[in-house]
Design an enzyme around this catalytic site. Structure first.
Site, PDB file in Angstrom:
ATOM      1  N   ARG A 115       2.761 -13.526   3.579  1.00  0.00           N
ATOM      2  CA  ARG A 115       3.597 -14.738   4.044  1.00  0.00           C
ATOM      3  C   ARG A 115       4.688 -14.088   4.570  1.00  0.00           C
ATOM      4  O   ARG A 115       5.200 -13.027   4.322  1.00  0.00           O
ATOM      5  CB  ARG A 115       3.705 -15.683   3.034  1.00  0.00           C
ATOM      6  CG  ARG A 115       2.599 -16.284   2.292  1.00  0.00           C
ATOM      7  CD  ARG A 115       3.213 -17.281   1.478  1.00  0.00           C
ATOM      8  NE  ARG A 115       3.757 -16.945   0.130  1.00  0.00           N
ATOM      9  CZ  ARG A 115       4.611 -17.733  -0.747  1.00  0.00           C
ATOM     10  NH1 ARG A 115       4.538 -18.837  -0.399  1.00  0.00           N
ATOM     11  NH2 ARG A 115       4.931 -17.288  -1.942  1.00  0.00           N
ATOM     12  N   GLY A 155       0.936  -1.206   0.098  1.00  0.00           N
ATOM     13  CA  GLY A 155       0.004   0.158  -0.068  1.00  0.00           C
ATOM     14  C   GLY A 155       0.839   1.273   0.146  1.00  0.00           C
ATOM     15  O   GLY A 155       0.524   2.330  -0.574  1.00  0.00           O
ATOM     16  N   HIS A 201      -2.512 -18.362  -8.563  1.00  0.00           N
ATOM     17  CA  HIS A 201      -1.497 -17.639  -8.151  1.00  0.00           C
ATOM     18  C   HIS A 201      -0.935 -18.410  -6.925  1.00  0.00           C
ATOM     19  O   HIS A 201      -0.912 -18.110  -5.747  1.00  0.00           O
ATOM     20  CB  HIS A 201      -1.627 -16.311  -7.733  1.00  0.00           C
ATOM     21  CG  HIS A 201      -0.445 -15.668  -7.058  1.00  0.00           C
ATOM     22  ND1 HIS A 201       0.819 -15.434  -7.854  1.00  0.00           N
ATOM     23  CD2 HIS A 201      -0.192 -14.963  -5.865  1.00  0.00           C
ATOM     24  CE1 HIS A 201       1.747 -14.483  -7.027  1.00  0.00           C
ATOM     25  NE2 HIS A 201       1.009 -14.434  -5.892  1.00  0.00           N
ATOM     26  N   ASN A 224      -7.346 -13.967   6.145  1.00  0.00           N
ATOM     27  CA  ASN A 224      -7.606 -12.700   5.273  1.00  0.00           C
ATOM     28  C   ASN A 224      -9.192 -12.915   4.732  1.00  0.00           C
ATOM     29  O   ASN A 224      -9.566 -11.870   4.442  1.00  0.00           O
ATOM     30  CB  ASN A 224      -6.832 -12.868   3.929  1.00  0.00           C
ATOM     31  CG  ASN A 224      -5.134 -12.545   4.414  1.00  0.00           C
ATOM     32  OD1 ASN A 224      -4.865 -12.059   5.349  1.00  0.00           O
ATOM     33  ND2 ASN A 224      -4.174 -12.682   3.585  1.00  0.00           N
TER      34      ASN A 224
HETATM   35  P1  A3D Z   1       1.647  -5.665   4.955  1.00  0.00           P
HETATM   36  O1  A3D Z   1       2.610  -4.757   4.952  1.00  0.00           O
HETATM   37  O2  A3D Z   1       1.151  -6.432   6.223  1.00  0.00           O
HETATM   38  O3  A3D Z   1       0.220  -4.934   4.758  1.00  0.00           O
HETATM   39  C1  A3D Z   1      -1.346  -5.212   4.986  1.00  0.00           C
HETATM   40  C2  A3D Z   1      -1.859  -4.259   5.650  1.00  0.00           C
HETATM   41  O4  A3D Z   1      -3.275  -4.520   5.717  1.00  0.00           O
HETATM   42  C3  A3D Z   1      -1.459  -4.093   6.898  1.00  0.00           C
HETATM   43  O5  A3D Z   1      -0.887  -2.588   7.316  1.00  0.00           O
HETATM   44  C4  A3D Z   1      -2.770  -4.127   7.793  1.00  0.00           C
HETATM   45  O6  A3D Z   1      -3.095  -3.381   9.174  1.00  0.00           O
HETATM   46  C5  A3D Z   1      -3.807  -3.619   6.755  1.00  0.00           C
HETATM   47  N1  A3D Z   1      -4.925  -4.513   7.188  1.00  0.00           N
HETATM   48  C6  A3D Z   1      -5.436  -5.489   7.934  1.00  0.00           C
HETATM   49  N2  A3D Z   1      -6.638  -5.500   8.082  1.00  0.00           N
HETATM   50  C7  A3D Z   1      -7.537  -4.622   7.481  1.00  0.00           C
HETATM   51  C8  A3D Z   1      -8.830  -4.349   7.354  1.00  0.00           C
HETATM   52  N3  A3D Z   1      -9.746  -4.895   7.663  1.00  0.00           N
HETATM   53  N4  A3D Z   1      -8.727  -2.941   6.653  1.00  0.00           N
HETATM   54  C9  A3D Z   1      -7.959  -2.288   6.074  1.00  0.00           C
HETATM   55  N5  A3D Z   1      -6.384  -2.513   6.067  1.00  0.00           N
HETATM   56  C10 A3D Z   1      -6.217  -3.631   6.801  1.00  0.00           C
HETATM   57  O7  A3D Z   1       1.528  -6.548   3.782  1.00  0.00           O
HETATM   58  P2  A3D Z   1       1.665  -6.347   2.343  1.00  0.00           P
HETATM   59  O8  A3D Z   1       1.465  -4.995   1.737  1.00  0.00           O
HETATM   60  O9  A3D Z   1       3.051  -6.877   1.988  1.00  0.00           O
HETATM   61  O10 A3D Z   1       0.821  -7.450   1.429  1.00  0.00           O
HETATM   62  C11 A3D Z   1      -0.365  -7.484   1.499  1.00  0.00           C
HETATM   63  C12 A3D Z   1      -1.300  -8.564   0.806  1.00  0.00           C
HETATM   64  O11 A3D Z   1      -0.950  -8.883  -0.598  1.00  0.00           O
HETATM   65  C13 A3D Z   1      -0.896  -9.855   1.685  1.00  0.00           C
HETATM   66  O12 A3D Z   1      -2.063 -10.668   1.577  1.00  0.00           O
HETATM   67  C14 A3D Z   1       0.211 -10.594   0.724  1.00  0.00           C
HETATM   68  O13 A3D Z   1       0.103 -11.816   0.862  1.00  0.00           O
HETATM   69  C15 A3D Z   1      -0.467 -10.134  -0.933  1.00  0.00           C
HETATM   70  N6  A3D Z   1       0.811 -10.273  -1.755  1.00  0.00           N
HETATM   71  C16 A3D Z   1       0.176 -10.580  -3.058  1.00  0.00           C
HETATM   72  C17 A3D Z   1       1.082 -10.811  -3.954  1.00  0.00           C
HETATM   73  C18 A3D Z   1       0.352 -11.278  -5.483  1.00  0.00           C
HETATM   74  O14 A3D Z   1       1.419 -11.361  -6.348  1.00  0.00           O
HETATM   75  C19 A3D Z   1      -0.849 -11.573  -5.567  1.00  0.00           C
HETATM   76  C20 A3D Z   1       2.344 -10.425  -3.826  1.00  0.00           C
HETATM   77  C21 A3D Z   1       2.791  -9.854  -2.595  1.00  0.00           C
HETATM   78  C22 A3D Z   1       1.968  -9.778  -1.394  1.00  0.00           C
END
Ligand code: A3D
Length: 321
Positions: free
Chosen positions: A85, A15, A183, A103
């Site tokens: 993960r 984000g 994926h 999730n």
């Molecule tokens: P991270 O840095 O933990 O950020 C996730 C954010 O979601 C945290 O800041 C949480 O506070 C927030 N959150 C939790 N619950 C809520 C809610 N109800 N409303 C709003 N925000 C909330 O994780 P990230 O940014 O590294 O990854 C985010 C997601 O993307 C994870 O599920 C990963 O597994 C996924 N992801 C997908 C890919 C693909 O290629 C599809 C690649 C990398 C990560």
């Protein structure tokens, strides 16, 4: 040309990159940025980036906070809310599917927020397990199929392209590649679609090296998780999702591997699976059926079976929520 408002749900690693890049690229006149994390992660990250805006000579307008109302009026929403993960203390790495239990609950609240504040938005979701979370959003929101998609194939194809470019000793710009399916570690790199400078990849890379590259591609997410020690890849997923958003914002008709609802294509019905699709201002304008050889068809069927299993779990979980 830009949209009026881009909504970003989740202000964590992905984000944060999304907010900074979207602001720098001026993709929207206003950005809505939401994360539940106290004291106010989204507001803090937005302020940090806004205070850097004068240095990069850009004007940033945003609404940020812990409530979904900051998303009001968003035309496109990118969803990253969900745990990623991360390497366990014993050194093992969970599968993406193991994230579902946590999730799916987060996704339910995300869907309610979208429903309330930007029900007509086009949604690009990134949270894992990717295909099942997009399916969950669909089940709750009943979004028209052109307006709901997942980002994964663009990143997986990018990884494949990067590895091939390194092996062939050419620019990544010369390598075209396609990774289909769910994926997960059974995703399907399509060798017959891989081109280097418009020529078949086999002209540049040996069969053995391609076998190794395809295995590495399937596990590339885990490789990064293992090396970083905490969390998962976040810059490349953000860039991949922004590529999709730009195709929509700029009405590009760009073919991007997209997790889209299939209704008969590739012999699949009612599941969201990674396939090449034309993205334009309508969102997913058209799913394209690539010509696959029999081994590729078989590998895709196996990958789709995995997606179906996880979506069956979604159905069961949604009944108890
Ligand atoms: P991270 O840095 O933990 O950020 C996730 C954010 O979601 C945290 O800041 C949480 O506070 C927030 N959150 C939790 N619950 C809520 C809610 N109800 N409303 C709003 N925000 C909330 O994780 P990230 O940014 O590294 O990854 C985010 C997601 O993307 C994870 O599920 C990963 O597994 C996924 N992801 C997908 C890919 C693909 O290629 C599809 C690649 C990398 C990560």
């Amino acid at each position: 040309m830009s949209i009026n408002k881009l909504g970003l749900i989740g202000g964590g690693n992905i984000g944060g990159v999304l907010f900074a890049e979207a602001a720098k690229r001026r993709l929207a006149k206003r950005i809505g940025f939401m994360d539940i994390k106290p004291p106010d992660l989204a507001k803090g990250k937005a302020l940090d980036i806004a205070e850097g805006a004068p240095t990069i000579s850009t004007d940033i307008h945003y609404d940020a906070g812990k409530e979904f109302n900051v998303l009001e009026g968003s035309e496109i929403v990118i969803n990253t809310a969900g745990v990623p993960r991360t390497k366990r203390p014993d050194g093992t790495i969970p599968t993406r599917e193991e994230l579902l239990q946590t999730n799916i609950k987060i996704t339910k609240s995300v869907a309610e927020g979208i429903q309330k504040y930007c029900p007509d938005a086009t949604i690009i979701s990134i949270a894992n397990p990717l295909d099942a979370i997009v399916y969950t959003l669909y089940k709750i929101l009943q979004t028209p199929k052109n307006k709901l998609m997942g980002m994964a194939g663009q990143l997986d194809s990018g990884r494949y392209r990067y590895f091939v470019a390194q092996e062939a000793g050419v620019s990544v710009e010369n390598v075209e590649a396609l990774v289909l399916g769910g994926h997960g570690d059974n995703m399907v790199p399509i060798r017959s679609c891989c081109r280097v400078g418009g020529m078949p990849v086999e002209k540049f890379v040996s069969k053995e090296a391609l076998d190794a590259i395809e295995t590495r591609t399937r596990k590339a997410g885990g490789e990064v998780v293992g090396l970083m020690g905490i969390g998962s890849a976040f810059v490349s997923p953000a860039w991949a999702a922004l590529d999709m958003a730009e195709a929509i914002i700029y009405d590009k008709n760009k073919i991007i591997a997209t997790c889209a609802l299939l209704e008969g294509e590739y012999g699949v019905n009612g599941l969201f699976v990674g396939v090449p699709a034309i993205l334009n201002k309508e969102g997913v304008a058209k799913v394209i059926e690539a010509d696959l050889n029999s081994a590729e068809k078989e590998a895709l069927a196996k990958s789709v079976a995995g997606v179906r299993n996880t979506c069956d779990e979604v159905e069961a979980m949604l009944k108890t929520m």
